[in-house]
Scaffold this motif. Structure first.
Motif, PDB file in Angstrom:
ATOM      1  N   GLY A  90      25.826  46.933 -61.981  1.00  0.00           N
ATOM      2  CA  GLY A  90      25.243  48.129 -61.389  1.00  0.00           C
ATOM      3  C   GLY A  90      23.832  47.866 -60.907  1.00  0.00           C
ATOM      4  N   LEU A 126      24.079  55.084 -62.927  1.00  0.00           N
ATOM      5  CA  LEU A 126      24.312  53.764 -63.510  1.00  0.00           C
ATOM      6  C   LEU A 126      24.238  53.824 -65.030  1.00  0.00           C
ATOM      7  CD1 LEU A 126      22.221  51.519 -61.075  1.00  0.00           C
ATOM      8  CD2 LEU A 126      24.672  52.032 -60.994  1.00  0.00           C
ATOM      9  N   ALA A 138      23.374  46.391 -65.796  1.00  0.00           N
ATOM     10  CA  ALA A 138      22.817  47.154 -64.683  1.00  0.00           C
ATOM     11  C   ALA A 138      21.326  46.867 -64.520  1.00  0.00           C
ATOM     12  CB  ALA A 138      23.026  48.661 -64.901  1.00  0.00           C
TER      13      ALA A 138
END
Length: 297
Positions: A90, A126, A138
């Motif tokens: 992410g 996210l 992420a």
């Protein structure tokens, strides 16, 4: 078979699962059929319109994840020089416009058997997907000060956000500040409006969208200013120097793991070692990360 099952469980779509795994759709189907035959249970309900997990399929998901995690731990011990797998990565939308792709190119060169699926979105989205297990790692961000702490997080850099506008853009005296902002509620939009309200400045939304690329187009077209990272500064978008605009908060960019696999650790290590290439000019990199290095296999 378990990897194929989890890919379908994550996406509820055989074609997408096949793309994720880098195999054909028929291979995914064969894996699922063999797994169902071994277990003697139906794991998926399939129709021409959709795919859903059965109750047995839902029960299998956590077990499958535990089994694969144990396998990866075993390979950590016995095959330290080989790395393979799939990472669901992410990334906040502004980072895509940085030198991140160049660092990912290095990662791909070093670890050609590790496949990456990138999800781009707002940090809040996210973070939610990390918590639900939809992402493995992420690159996200948070406003400061913040009480929000993520397990295993690594702060990449801190910076003061900027008022940015098109080159040559200037505010009109006595007129509301024209804002280019996300259409839906977001932390960025809320902090922008809070800063103007606290300064007692009138404002108006002059251009809105839910996509950063569209917001950038609106700024370049001269619709107004937006509060963003210095990552977006280029020949056409520059800091707006206006005494009436209030100071903006600091923000941290950070890496947050969702899973602790060898592939995730390798990606995080590559990003950390190359943080000076990704961070914008003026970004404050923690001392432990500050020395620029180039990742090696």
């Amino acid at each position: 078979m378990l990897r194929s099952f989890l890919a379908v469980a994550d996406t509820l779509h055989f074609t997408t699962a096949a793309h994720m795994r880098g195999v054909s759709q028929s291979t995914i189907s064969q894996h699922i059929n063999r797994l169902e035959k071994i277990l003697g249970r139906s794991l998926l309900e399939r129709s021409t319109k959709d795919t859903r997990l059965t109750e047995d399929g839902q029960i299998l998901v956590p077990h499958a994840k535990q089994i694969l995690a144990a396998c990866e731990a075993a390979f950590d011990e016995f095959e330290p020089d080989f790395l393979s797998g799939h990472i669901r990565f992410g990334v906040s939308d502004d980072l895509v416009l940085s030198h991140l792709p160049e660092v990912l190119r290095e990662f791909r060169t070093m670890y050609p058997s590790v496949h990456v699926s990138m999800v781009v979105g707002l940090s809040s989205e996210l973070n939610s997907r990390l918590q639900s297990g939809e992402l493995d790692v992420a690159c996200t961000k948070r406003f400061l000060p913040s009480s929000e702490v993520f397990e295993g997080e690594c702060v990449l850099w801190r910076e003061r956000l900027r008022w940015l506008g098109a080159r040559g853009f200037s505010l009109q005296a006595g007129k509301p500040v024209p804002l280019v902002a996300y259409e839906k509620e977001s932390l960025n939009r809320r902090r922008t409006i809070e800063a103007l309200n606290q300064a007692g400045l009138a404002w108006q939304l002059s251009f809105v969208s839910d996509h950063l690329s569209a917001l950038i187009a609106g700024v370049r077209a001269g619709y107004g200013v937006f509060m963003q990272s210095a990552l977006l500064i280029d020949d056409s978008i520059v800091p707006v120097e206006a005494a009436e605009l209030p100071p903006l908060p600091d923000m941290e960019f950070l890496l947050v793991p969702g899973r602790s696999t060898r592939a995730v650790k390798a990606l995080m290590r590559t990003l950390v070692e190359n943080v000076s290439r990704v961070a914008p000019h003026g970004g404050e990199i923690p001392a432990t990360l500050a020395a620029p290095q180039r990742a090696t296999a």
